[in-house]
Design an enzyme around this catalytic site. Structure first.
Site, mmCIF file in Angstrom:
data_model
loop_
_atom_site.group_PDB
_atom_site.id
_atom_site.type_symbol
_atom_site.label_atom_id
_atom_site.label_comp_id
_atom_site.label_asym_id
_atom_site.label_seq_id
_atom_site.Cartn_x
_atom_site.Cartn_y
_atom_site.Cartn_z
ATOM 1 N N ASP A 6 0.851 -1.187 0.000
ATOM 2 C CA ASP A 6 0.000 0.000 0.000
ATOM 3 C C ASP A 6 0.886 1.236 0.000
ATOM 4 O OD1 ASP A 6 -2.121 1.812 0.274
ATOM 5 O OD2 ASP A 6 -2.027 1.695 2.470
ATOM 6 N N ASN A 11 3.899 7.023 3.620
ATOM 7 C CA ASN A 11 4.613 5.753 3.780
ATOM 8 C C ASN A 11 4.141 4.721 2.770
ATOM 9 O OD1 ASN A 11 6.262 6.235 6.255
ATOM 10 N ND2 ASN A 11 4.264 6.476 7.227
ATOM 11 N N VAL A 13 3.538 0.735 2.841
ATOM 12 C CA VAL A 13 3.409 -0.374 3.777
ATOM 13 C C VAL A 13 3.468 -1.683 3.000
ATOM 14 C CG1 VAL A 13 1.942 -1.487 5.506
ATOM 15 C CG2 VAL A 13 2.014 1.018 5.348
ATOM 16 N N ASP A 110 -6.778 3.880 -2.124
ATOM 17 C CA ASP A 110 -6.877 3.529 -0.710
ATOM 18 C C ASP A 110 -8.312 3.592 -0.214
ATOM 19 O OD1 ASP A 110 -6.830 6.296 -1.107
ATOM 20 O OD2 ASP A 110 -5.723 6.721 0.737
ATOM 21 N N ARG A 111 -9.057 4.589 -0.681
ATOM 22 C CA ARG A 111 -10.437 4.750 -0.228
ATOM 23 C C ARG A 111 -11.336 3.668 -0.812
ATOM 24 N NH1 ARG A 111 -11.570 11.082 -1.066
ATOM 25 N NH2 ARG A 111 -13.233 10.750 0.473
#
Length: 258
Positions: A6, A11, A13, A110-111
């Site tokens: 992600d 960042n 991840v 992401d959403r």
């Protein structure tokens, strides 16, 4: 094993799954210039510490809101794992949800991934609060459709703006204020009260307005790095799920493999 990646604005991840269980999680600062080889030097050492060999990774899925980072992460996957990665929202890893907004293609990966995971884990209408570089509030209906949301400056961005645009205010760490009073007696307390409780008041107000507009009972699910911190001080989260995005990637990868 599945490697879920992600790439956010702050960042990147990396999470290693065995089935649906996360057995390793690592993060590195987002830098779109970081090459696939640089990722490999860092990641291979971390995998080795866990006793994992690259050949044990059989599937990779990537979600990114930093388009320039996708190429180099893809190079990492192809050159060091011998895998063509899935990309969330594309091909076999399509979200398979109704994105009911004016410009569906503009929704951040992401959403969308959060919506997939939240609908799979929590029944009914949902409001998702994700604490990242920005804080987002998303409305997911009981059918799993993404209905829209809100983008607000993240609390650290707010603090950076406050400190960066004043001459004498010190840099402070975000934490729950130790005093129960909202009238601070020194500069640091006043800043922390303003940033923390001001942010809480914003969340309360926006969530209340979203609930009123949805018109049905809606659970509030919080995720992201600061979700646990705020959960200590507020009572309007029905669930705190720090791994929501990563779990959403695992769900998409599982569907793609079936």
């Amino acid at each position: 094993m599945l490697l879920a990646i992600d790439a956010g604005n702050t960042n990147v991840v990396f999470a290693l799954f065995e089935g649906r269980k996360i057995i390793g999680r690592w993060r590195i600062a987002t830098d779109a210039r970081r090459t696939g080889d640089e990722y490999a030097v860092w990641l291979m050492q971390l995998l080795a510490i866990r006793g994992v060999e690259p050949r044990q990774v059989t599937q990779v899925i990537i979600s990114t809101v930093v388009p320039r980072a996708l190429h180099n992460i893809g190079v990492l996957c192809r050159n060091y794992f011998g895998i063509e990665p899935l990309v969330a929202g594309q091909g076999a890893a399509d979200y398979a949800i109704d994105i009911d907004v004016d410009e569906p293609r503009s929704l951040g990966a992401d959403r969308a991934v959060n919506a997939v995971a939240a609908h799979a884990k929590y029944p009914g209408d949902l409001i998702l609060v994700d604490f990242g570089t920005a804080t987002t509030f998303d409305a997911i209906d009981f059918n799993g459709a993404y209905k829209g949301g809100i983008i607000a400056p993240g609390i650290n961005l707010s603090l950076d703006a406050l400190v960066g645009n004043t001459a004498m205010l010190p840099r402070i760490a975000i934490d729950v204020p130790q005093t129960t009073s909202v009238i601070g007696r020194n500069t640091e307390d006043q800043m922390l009260i303003g940033v923390f409780w001001g942010y809480v008041a914003m969340m309360e107000g926006l969530i209340a307005r979203m609930r009123a507009e949805i018109g049905r009972p809606a659970k509030v699910v919080a995720t992201g790095g600061l979700a646990v911190l705020f959960d200590e001080a507020v009572d309007f989260f029905d669930a705190v799920d720090p791994d929501l995005t990563i779990e959403g990637l695992a769900i998409l990868a599982e569907r793609a493999a079936s």
